[in-house]
Each structure stands twice: as structure tokens, then as C-alpha cells.
Design an enzyme around this catalytic site. Structure first.
Site, PDB file in Angstrom:
ATOM      1  N   TYR A  99     -12.678  -6.505  11.778  1.00 57.53           N
ATOM      2  CA  TYR A  99     -13.756  -7.193  11.530  1.00 57.53           C
ATOM      3  C   TYR A  99     -13.858  -8.842  11.627  1.00 57.53           C
ATOM      4  CZ  TYR A  99     -11.964  -7.660   6.893  1.00 57.53           C
ATOM      5  OH  TYR A  99     -10.926  -7.745   5.954  1.00 57.53           O
ATOM      6  N   ALA A 109      -3.313   4.808  15.946  1.00 58.42           N
ATOM      7  CA  ALA A 109      -2.777   6.118  15.104  1.00 58.42           C
ATOM      8  C   ALA A 109      -2.047   5.303  14.096  1.00 58.42           C
ATOM      9  CB  ALA A 109      -2.112   6.790  16.155  1.00 58.42           C
ATOM     10  N   THR A 130       1.038   4.315  21.896  1.00 63.00           N
ATOM     11  CA  THR A 130       2.168   5.188  21.863  1.00 63.00           C
ATOM     12  C   THR A 130       2.108   6.416  21.684  1.00 63.00           C
ATOM     13  OG1 THR A 130       3.295   3.111  21.073  1.00 63.00           O
ATOM     14  CG2 THR A 130       4.697   5.300  20.729  1.00 63.00           C
ATOM     15  N   LEU A 131       1.950   7.483  22.754  1.00 61.01           N
ATOM     16  CA  LEU A 131       1.406   8.900  22.355  1.00 61.01           C
ATOM     17  C   LEU A 131       1.988   9.618  21.297  1.00 61.01           C
ATOM     18  CD1 LEU A 131      -0.107  11.181  23.401  1.00 61.01           C
ATOM     19  CD2 LEU A 131       1.600  11.671  25.169  1.00 61.01           C
ATOM     20  N   ASP A 176     -10.601   3.735   1.318  1.00 60.55           N
ATOM     21  CA  ASP A 176     -10.785   3.383   2.607  1.00 60.55           C
ATOM     22  C   ASP A 176     -11.649   4.386   3.339  1.00 60.55           C
ATOM     23  OD1 ASP A 176      -9.657   0.843   2.567  1.00 60.55           O
ATOM     24  OD2 ASP A 176      -7.638   1.564   3.463  1.00 60.55           O
ATOM     25  N   LYS A 206       0.980  -1.067  -0.025  1.00 62.15           N
ATOM     26  CA  LYS A 206       0.308  -0.151   0.009  1.00 62.15           C
ATOM     27  C   LYS A 206       0.744   1.356   0.096  1.00 62.15           C
ATOM     28  CE  LYS A 206      -4.442  -1.262   1.914  1.00 62.15           C
ATOM     29  NZ  LYS A 206      -5.347  -0.655   2.932  1.00 62.15           N
ATOM     30  N   ASN A 230      -3.854   6.589  21.622  1.00 56.41           N
ATOM     31  CA  ASN A 230      -2.939   5.713  21.196  1.00 56.41           C
ATOM     32  C   ASN A 230      -2.030   5.127  22.310  1.00 56.41           C
ATOM     33  OD1 ASN A 230      -2.522   3.920  18.926  1.00 56.41           O
ATOM     34  ND2 ASN A 230      -0.292   5.207  19.029  1.00 56.41           N
ATOM     35  N   GLY A 245     -17.249  -3.649  11.430  1.00 59.68           N
ATOM     36  CA  GLY A 245     -16.012  -3.229  10.525  1.00 59.68           C
ATOM     37  C   GLY A 245     -16.248  -3.855   9.055  1.00 59.68           C
TER      38      GLY A 245
END
Ligand code: NAP
Length: 276
Positions: A219, A129, A154-155, A102, A66, A152, A240
Site C-alpha cells: 500500500y 510466497a 523462486t519456484l 492478517d 512476528k 513466485n 492494500g
């Protein structure tokens, strides 16, 4: 002449896209095909040469390609650039164009499953994130009037995301949930929590307004622990799978010239395939 489309990935055997597009081809009696093609990363440039030869009208791109297809496309729309991923290719006059559907899949799913969900200003909460969160953030930027809080594990990853995409967005760790919950009208899980039986141990549903809508883009399983808990508390939920089905609509229309519908029959076929 038969119009051909594809999905490329590596591996690709798990993809539901051939089932989705195959159902639509059959329904509309189109002389077309949609095949899953396993393309290893090293073979991607050669596959793009095949595309430029006009063999295919276009196709879908999935993991791990992607991001890497950016460099190979002749053009990529700005939205896909902001999202950072291409999931749909169209071929015209020997040129390959990349886009991302998406975010349309996300919006189409909520519009169908919870009509009126974006009416009136309210805050939204995105959990996660990663790549999928980017597409959801772009979707909410187009439709939702309120602030979007990205929570998230991990900030720093949440901070990087909200700095990169312009909008009324704020980054938090999971510990911000209790103070944000009362003003949240929409909760979207885009993290991989929910797969393989994993669950949130910090998300107290009782703190959300009774009118809140909870959706999960995971999903498998169809009813994730998050959705099951939201239903137990009487909150509206949307699963989803619809995002996957709705993101396929624009691609099919571009390649085969007919806008297909996401019907209960299509959904039932794909749900049945999830058990295998
Ligand atoms: P990704 O880029 O790898 O991001 C994964 C996210 O999940 C990150 O925010 C990560 O947090 C978080 N995470 C992972 N494991 C965690 C854990 N144990 N505890 C807490 N947070 C955790 O993945 P993605 O591409 O965004 O995809 C995420 C999910 O969405 C996948 O399950 C994918 O299948 C699904 N998806 C569905 C659709 C659809 O059509 N329905 C479309 C796209 C994706 P850190 O930043 O802390 O690592």
C-alpha cells in the site's frame, strides 16, 4: 483504570497502528492508550515479563518479532501456527495469547471494496510466497471455492508453501501466467514488487477476464503500478491499505471491548499520513 495497548517492533516509528487505534479510542471516548514501543530482539523476553504483570491488555507485533514471539507466548492459536506469524497478543490472567488477524484483514478489505468477490467458483492467483502469502492462502481457503495458483520468482518457495498448507493449491513460476490468466477471477500481489517503483514486466493484463478483480497488499504507494495498469484495462481493483485497517479491528475489540468500524474518515487520516 486506563486500558493500555501497544505495537512492538524494531524499528517502530513507521507504524500506522497508533494512528488507527488512537482514532478509534477518540471516536468511542474510551479511557485507553495505544503506544508504539521499540523493543530490540534481545529485550523481547523482558517485555513479555512486563506483559504478564498485567500492565497491558494486549497489543500488536510487527517486524522483526512476528515469528520470534511464538516461543514466548503462553498459547498461540492453530491458525497463527499455520500462517507462521503472530501479529496480535492478548493478555488474560497473566498469560499471553498470540493470534494472527492478517487473514481477516485481507477478507474484510475485499468484502468492503468488492462485495460479492467470493461468489461462485473461480481460480485465484497469488503472486509471491512469503509470510503475507500464507495469510492470504488461509483466507482464500476459507472463502474461495476454486483453485489457488501461487506464482513466485523462486519456484521452490512456492512449492514449499503449497505443500505445507492443505488445499487446492498449485505452485508455479512467473512463466505460467499466460496459460492460467484466462481462468483467473482474482489476482493478489503479495510480493514486494510495486514498492519503490518496481513493476511486473511479465504480467499481461489483457489476458485476464474483464470480470477479474486485482488487489495488491502493498500500500505504499497506494495505487501500485499493478493496480494502475488494471484500472487502465477496466478491471476492478482494491488497494492494500484496507487490509491494514481491517486487521486492526479484532485486536481493538479484544483489548477495549468495542468493535470499531473502518470508516472513510479513518482511511483518509491514514492516507494523509502515508505522505510523510
Ligand atoms: P516476504 O516474506 O519477505 O516475501 C516477499 C515475497 O516477495 C517473496 O515471495 C519474494 O520472492 C518476493 N519478491 C521480493 N522481491 C522480489 C523481486 N524483485 N521480484 C520478484 N519477487 C520478489 O515479505 P511478506 O512479509 O510476505 O510481505 C510482502 C509485502 O506485503 C510487503 O511489501 C509488505 O509490506 C506487504 N504486507 C502488507 C500487509 C497489509 O496489511 N496490507 C500485510 C503484510 C504484508 P522469493 O521467494 O523469490 O524471494
Amino acid at each position: 483504570m486506563t486500558t493500555k495497548a501497544f505495537v512492538i517492533g524494531h524499528p517502530i516509528h513507521h507504524s500506522r497502528s497508533p494512528l488507527i487505534h488512537g482514532t478509534w479510542l477518540e471516536q468511542h471516548g474510551i479511557d485507553g492508550s495505544y503506544e508504539a514501543i521499540d523493543v530490540a530482539p534481545a529485550d523481547l523476553p523482558a517485555f513479555f515479563e512486563r506483559l504478564r504483570s498485567g500492565e497491558f491488555a494486549g497489543g500488536n507485533v510487527t517486524i522483526p518479532h512476528k515469528e520470534t514471539v511464538f516461543a514466548l507466548c503462553d498459547s498461540v492459536d492453530p491458525l497463527a501456527r499455520t500462517i507462521g506469524a503472530v501479529n496480535t497478543l492478548t493478555v488474560r490472567d497473566g498469560k499471553v495469547h498470540g493470534t494472527n488477524t492478517d487473514y481477516l484483514g485481507f477478507l474484510g478489505n475485499l468484502d468492503a471494496g468488492a462485495p460479492g468477490w467470493s461468489d461462485g467458483p473461480h481460480d485465484a492467483m497469488i503472486i509471491g510466497a512469503g509470510g503475507a502469502a500464507r495469510a492470504v492462502l488461509m483466507a482464500l481457503r476459507r472463502r474461495d471455492g476454486g483453485r489457488v495458483h501461487v506464482l513466485n520468482r523462486t519456484l521452490a518457495n512456492a512449492q514449499a508453501l503449497v505443500e505445507e498448507i492443505d488445499g487446492p493449491f498449485e505452485a508455479h513460476g512467473f512463466d505460467a501466467f499466460p496459460e492460467l490468466a484466462a481462468h483467473t477471477g482474482l489476482v493478489v500481489n503479495t510480493s514486494s514488487i510495486g514498492m519503490h517503483g518496481s513493476r511486473f514486466d511479465w504480467l499481461d493484463m489483457t489476458l485476464l477476464p474483464k470480470t477479474a478483480l486485482v488487489t495488491d497488499i502493498v500500500y505504499t504507494p497506494l495505487i501500485t503500478p499493478l493496480l494502475a495498469e488494471a484500472q487502465t484495462h477496466g478491471l476492478r481493483t482494491v488497494d492494500g491499505l484496507g487490509m491494514l485497517l481491517h486487521q486492526a479491528v479484532p485486536g481493538f475489540e479484544a483489548w477495549f471491548g468495542v468493535r470499531p468500524s473502518v470508516t472513510p474518515e479513518l482511511r483518509a487520516r491514514v492516507v494523509a499520513s502515508l505522505d510523510h
